[in-house]
Motif scaffolding. Sequence first.
Motif, PDB file in Angstrom:
ATOM      1  N   LEU A 174       0.827  -1.210   0.000  1.00 57.94           N
ATOM      2  CA  LEU A 174       0.000   0.000   0.000  1.00 57.94           C
ATOM      3  C   LEU A 174       0.860   1.258   0.000  1.00 57.94           C
ATOM      4  CD1 LEU A 174      -2.863  -0.995   2.475  1.00 57.94           C
ATOM      5  CD2 LEU A 174      -3.069  -0.597   0.014  1.00 57.94           C
ATOM      6  N   SER A 216      -3.912  -4.896  -2.199  1.00 58.15           N
ATOM      7  CA  SER A 216      -3.276  -3.607  -2.511  1.00 58.15           C
ATOM      8  C   SER A 216      -4.055  -2.819  -3.556  1.00 58.15           C
ATOM      9  CB  SER A 216      -1.843  -3.832  -3.017  1.00 58.15           C
ATOM     10  OG  SER A 216      -1.856  -4.367  -4.337  1.00 58.15           O
ATOM     11  N   LYS A 273       2.372   1.590  -3.422  1.00 53.53           N
ATOM     12  CA  LYS A 273       1.322   2.024  -4.350  1.00 53.53           C
ATOM     13  C   LYS A 273       1.141   3.537  -4.267  1.00 53.53           C
ATOM     14  CE  LYS A 273      -3.671   1.554  -5.171  1.00 53.53           C
ATOM     15  NZ  LYS A 273      -4.923   0.921  -4.674  1.00 53.53           N
TER      16      LYS A 273
END
Length: 251
Positions: free
Chosen positions: A129, A177, A132
């Motif tokens: 995460l 994710s 990302k």
Amino acid sequence: MQIDKQKVKEHFSKASGTYENSACVQYAMAKTLNGMIDEREYDSVLEIGCGTGVLSQLFVKKHSFLSLILNDLSDSMLEVCWQKFKEDDRITCLQADAENLPEIYKNRFSLIISNACFQWFKDLNGVLLNLKNSLKKDGSLIFSTFIEGNFQEISRIGNVGLKYLDEKSLRQSLNSSGLDYELIVKDEIQYFESVREMLRSFKKTGVTGLSNSVWTRSQVLRFIDEYESLYKDEKGVRLTWRYAFVKARLP
């Protein structure tokens, strides 16, 4: 698996001078991973767990980029890597635990790469995460990681091997994710002349193949005898590596 980041740092720091001449599998992984990177110009690139620069050198030679940050937990590894690139003003270093990237890297990178490093993260969901959020809109995350089945011969002897994330759990983390991704799993068999040579290779690369507990001499000898009785043939002593390549992007 249970991760002691301080021990990981110590093992790789001690191996900084011998890593490149011994990390044959990691080099092969780096070549494959480098081939997965799209050929285009990248403005800002982050390499996580650069080590001594195995993937870094391949990337710099093949790809166009404006800036590259080399990251590693081990300052000794990072120093070896930095000596290869210190004349290149596009490249800088970041000695830090990549599991906790600072907020300043949000939406910063058009490419994040990493070879044989993600197995050391304690919270893969959180890492994915965070990474990302560190990607630009058209950015990509490309990495390799060892997974369950790696060093399976060691794991079968008295349950002394390290526990790796299995493929199903890796896919679940990637799904959570929200990244679009492709995942490829590969196995590689390596042969050594003896178990002692295999254990020496672990030391030279900083790889922690066995549990972190301290063994007595008798335990080591018993492990060697049992391993050779089960996994030695005319080719030598067998060791299985199992790893995954992931190419992910924002949806």
